[in-house]
Motif scaffolding. Structure first.
Motif, PDB file in Angstrom:
ATOM      1  N   VAL A 161       0.844  -1.194   0.000  1.00 34.33           N
ATOM      2  CA  VAL A 161       0.000   0.000   0.000  1.00 34.33           C
ATOM      3  C   VAL A 161       0.879   1.244   0.000  1.00 34.33           C
ATOM      4  CG1 VAL A 161      -2.079  -0.973   1.075  1.00 34.33           C
ATOM      5  CG2 VAL A 161      -0.231  -0.120   2.523  1.00 34.33           C
ATOM      6  N   THR A 162       0.477   2.217  -0.806  1.00 32.45           N
ATOM      7  CA  THR A 162       1.166   3.505  -0.787  1.00 32.45           C
ATOM      8  C   THR A 162       0.579   4.353   0.328  1.00 32.45           C
ATOM      9  OG1 THR A 162       1.721   3.498  -3.137  1.00 32.45           O
ATOM     10  CG2 THR A 162       1.590   5.642  -2.063  1.00 32.45           C
ATOM     11  N   TYR A 208      -0.082   8.665  13.479  1.00 35.03           N
ATOM     12  CA  TYR A 208      -0.470   7.331  13.958  1.00 35.03           C
ATOM     13  C   TYR A 208       0.304   6.230  13.207  1.00 35.03           C
ATOM     14  CZ  TYR A 208      -4.214   9.948  16.155  1.00 35.03           C
ATOM     15  OH  TYR A 208      -4.924  10.846  16.916  1.00 35.03           O
ATOM     16  N   TYR A 209       1.536   6.528  12.908  1.00 38.73           N
ATOM     17  CA  TYR A 209       2.346   5.604  12.109  1.00 38.73           C
ATOM     18  C   TYR A 209       2.492   4.242  12.774  1.00 38.73           C
ATOM     19  CZ  TYR A 209       6.155   4.272   8.873  1.00 38.73           C
ATOM     20  OH  TYR A 209       6.945   3.664   7.927  1.00 38.73           O
ATOM     21  N   ASP A 210       2.629   4.227  14.088  1.00 46.14           N
ATOM     22  CA  ASP A 210       2.725   2.950  14.805  1.00 46.14           C
ATOM     23  C   ASP A 210       1.501   2.083  14.547  1.00 46.14           C
ATOM     24  OD1 ASP A 210       5.099   2.367  16.207  1.00 46.14           O
ATOM     25  OD2 ASP A 210       4.696   3.983  17.609  1.00 46.14           O
ATOM     26  N   GLU A 211       0.328   2.705  14.571  1.00 43.64           N
ATOM     27  CA  GLU A 211      -0.906   1.946  14.343  1.00 43.64           C
ATOM     28  C   GLU A 211      -1.006   1.469  12.899  1.00 43.64           C
ATOM     29  OE1 GLU A 211      -4.519   3.635  15.979  1.00 43.64           O
ATOM     30  OE2 GLU A 211      -3.346   4.774  17.445  1.00 43.64           O
ATOM     31  N   VAL A 212      -0.543   2.290  11.963  1.00 41.33           N
ATOM     32  CA  VAL A 212      -0.495   1.870  10.558  1.00 41.33           C
ATOM     33  C   VAL A 212       0.381   0.624  10.423  1.00 41.33           C
ATOM     34  CG1 VAL A 212       0.320   2.488   8.242  1.00 41.33           C
ATOM     35  CG2 VAL A 212      -0.906   4.177   9.611  1.00 41.33           C
ATOM     36  N   THR A 222       3.397  -4.895   2.648  1.00 38.69           N
ATOM     37  CA  THR A 222       4.568  -4.029   2.507  1.00 38.69           C
ATOM     38  C   THR A 222       4.108  -2.580   2.422  1.00 38.69           C
ATOM     39  OG1 THR A 222       5.826  -5.752   1.366  1.00 38.69           O
ATOM     40  CG2 THR A 222       6.531  -3.469   1.013  1.00 38.69           C
ATOM     41  N   ILE A 223       4.768  -1.693   3.147  1.00 36.91           N
ATOM     42  CA  ILE A 223       4.441  -0.275   3.032  1.00 36.91           C
ATOM     43  C   ILE A 223       5.300   0.337   1.927  1.00 36.91           C
ATOM     44  CG2 ILE A 223       6.074   0.439   4.862  1.00 36.91           C
ATOM     45  CD1 ILE A 223       4.057   2.713   5.510  1.00 36.91           C
ATOM     46  N   VAL A 261       8.065  -4.761   9.296  1.00 32.34           N
ATOM     47  CA  VAL A 261       7.258  -4.419   8.123  1.00 32.34           C
ATOM     48  C   VAL A 261       8.200  -4.066   6.984  1.00 32.34           C
ATOM     49  CG1 VAL A 261       5.576  -2.788   7.153  1.00 32.34           C
ATOM     50  CG2 VAL A 261       5.296  -3.638   9.500  1.00 32.34           C
ATOM     51  N   GLN A 262       8.017  -4.709   5.841  1.00 33.90           N
ATOM     52  CA  GLN A 262       8.856  -4.453   4.674  1.00 33.90           C
ATOM     53  C   GLN A 262       8.534  -3.074   4.082  1.00 33.90           C
ATOM     54  OE1 GLN A 262       9.763  -8.420   2.397  1.00 33.90           O
ATOM     55  NE2 GLN A 262       7.565  -8.281   2.657  1.00 33.90           N
ATOM     56  N   VAL A 263       9.546  -2.462   3.463  1.00 34.88           N
ATOM     57  CA  VAL A 263       9.419  -1.084   2.975  1.00 34.88           C
ATOM     58  C   VAL A 263       9.885  -0.951   1.527  1.00 34.88           C
ATOM     59  CG1 VAL A 263      10.182   1.308   3.289  1.00 34.88           C
ATOM     60  CG2 VAL A 263       9.777  -0.142   5.296  1.00 34.88           C
TER      61      VAL A 263
END
Length: 437
Positions: A161-162, A208-212, A222-223, A261-263
């Motif tokens: 997801v973007t 809220y990046y932690d929650e994402v 993957t983000i 989490v993969q990036v």
């Protein structure tokens, strides 16, 4: 409690997942080497646990350059059957990824069908879907609402997801100071910027990046950290806004890795040719060698109708200098939603750029198919040439549109074909043109 590890988590623990094993075989790479790349974040294997039809692919250092095909429903073009034809075309041409950029109505049904039928990895931009999914106008959407849409896409089976998490207040201030010609050209970035300005709040995906990350980790999504401030014209490339956001993305990359989490990191955009190599190196340094996903770059602004070419030029340079993933651009870029023919042209141009870069990078086996083509041309074996070609159907149509008198040549040179002449001499034959019929 999750019943499985993310691909990054498994690699860190020395566990060989089925997906990693498949990718290693496709890349002709030793499993321990690929595992090391995934564990360190230098390569990703986007593979949502809910995408059961997936044929996994790797993106990153030392791997073949992959391409992505964008498609989806818009308010001005609601033909679902046509979009599914584009999906099938992308699959037939071997595109490794398809992004659903639908931004009209309830997109769930289309995305569900897409995930069900596609062996290619599927990406999406939840921000595009927020207004339709939530049935709220932009100003009415809360920060937690945006996270609900991310969770819905993750549950459906989207592999990456973007998320434009780098567009925080610091990056916005740099953007304002830069004084751009084109301002913000990212659709998701512009919507977030508008929401931030209208509400006075911080970017919800940053706040809220932690929650994402927790949502993405749950489904092994993957983000792809979006570049909201990517340049939309060559005058804006490499400016303070673009670099400020990239610095924020570098921090967000390490933050995601801490949660397994993969990036992917997204990059420009429009950019003059002489700036591309430096930008690739800068991203790799600032973002800790995370895989780089670029749109183009388009190397000039004056070719509407031909931007698959401006993009392929920039994409080849970018990938040869370290980019790992190319987003295709069609001839319809900047003009309209692409039709099926546009999609074909965009895919082929992007695949040419990716393959040319793999040759330049010395990717294992990249030259093999070119050597096969050289051998087929030496033998004047047209059927084999068409079979090897990226778009053999088009090549055959061109050849047969003006058929030669002698199938061992083409209608360009006829009996004066250089290959034919040299082959005959080396075989001890006499070459005569005036007496031959």
């Amino acid at each position: 409690m999750r019943a499985y590890y993310t691909q990054m988590e498994a690699a860190k623990k020395g566990i060989v997942t089925p997906q990693l094993e498949i990718v290693a075989a496709k890349e002709e790479m030793e499993v321990p080497k690929l595992m090391e790349l995934v564990a360190s974040g230098q390569a990703v294997i986007p593979a949502n646990v809910n995408h059961t039809s997936l044929s996994p692919e790797g993106i990153g250092s030392g791997l073949r350059t992959k391409i992505n095909v964008n498609l989806g429903i818009s308010g001005d073009s609601k033909d679902y059957d046509r979009e599914l034809k584009k999906v099938q075309m992308a699959i037939d041409f071997g595109a490794e990824a398809i992004m659903d950029l639908s931004n009209y109505g309830k997109t769930h049904d289309f995305r569900e069908k897409l995930i069900e039928m596609s062996p290619a990895m599927i990406g999406s931009v939840p921000m595009y879907d927020a207004i339709g999914y939530l049935e709220k106008d932009l100003l009415e959407i809360t920060a937690k609402d945006f996270l609900r849409v991310v969770e819905a896409h993750a549950r459906e089976g989207v592999d990456f997801v973007t998320i434009h998490a780098g567009l925080n207040r610091r990056a916005v201030e740099s953007f304002r100071r830069a004084g751009r010609k084109m301002n913000i050209v990212s659709r998701g970035g512009s919507l977030l910027f508008a929401w931030m300005e209208m509400t006075g709040n911080e970017n919800p995906f940053f706040e809220y990046y932690d929650e994402v990350l927790d949502i993405l980790r749950e489904h092994d999504v993957t983000i792809s950290i979006g570049d909201a401030l990517r340049p939309g014209c060559i005058a804006d490339s490499s400016d303070a806004g673009q670099i400020a956001e990239l610095i924020e993305i570098g921090n967000l990359t390490k933050w995601a890795w801490e949660k397994d989490v993969q990036v992917l990191v997204e990059g420009p955009g429009h950019m003059a040719m002489d700036e591309i190599a430096a930008n690739m190196k800068m991203e790799k340094r600032i973002c800790h060698n995370a895989p780089f996903y670029v749109l183009g770059p388009l190397v000039t602004d004056i070719a509407p109708g031909y931007d698959h070419i401006t993009s392929a030029i920039g994409g080849a340079i970018a990938a040869a200098n370290g980019a790992d993933f190319l987003c295709y651009v069609t001839p319809a870029e900047h003009l309209r939603l692409p039709d099926v023919s546009d999609v074909r042209e965009g895919i082929v141009a992007s695949k040419i750029a990716a393959h040319a870069a793999d040759i330049a990078k010395g990717i294992k086996g990249a030259r093999d198919i070119d050597n096969r083509m050289a051998e087929a041309r030496h033998k004047m074996d047209w059927d084999e040439m068409f079979d090897i070609a990226i778009d053999g159907k088009k090549a055959k149509e061109y050849f047969e549109s003006t058929p030669p008198a002698d199938r061992h040549t083409c209608s360009m040179c006829g009996k004066m074909c250089a290959v034919r002449t040299t082959n005959m001499i080396l075989e001890g034959k006499k070459v005569e043109f005036c007496t031959e019929k």
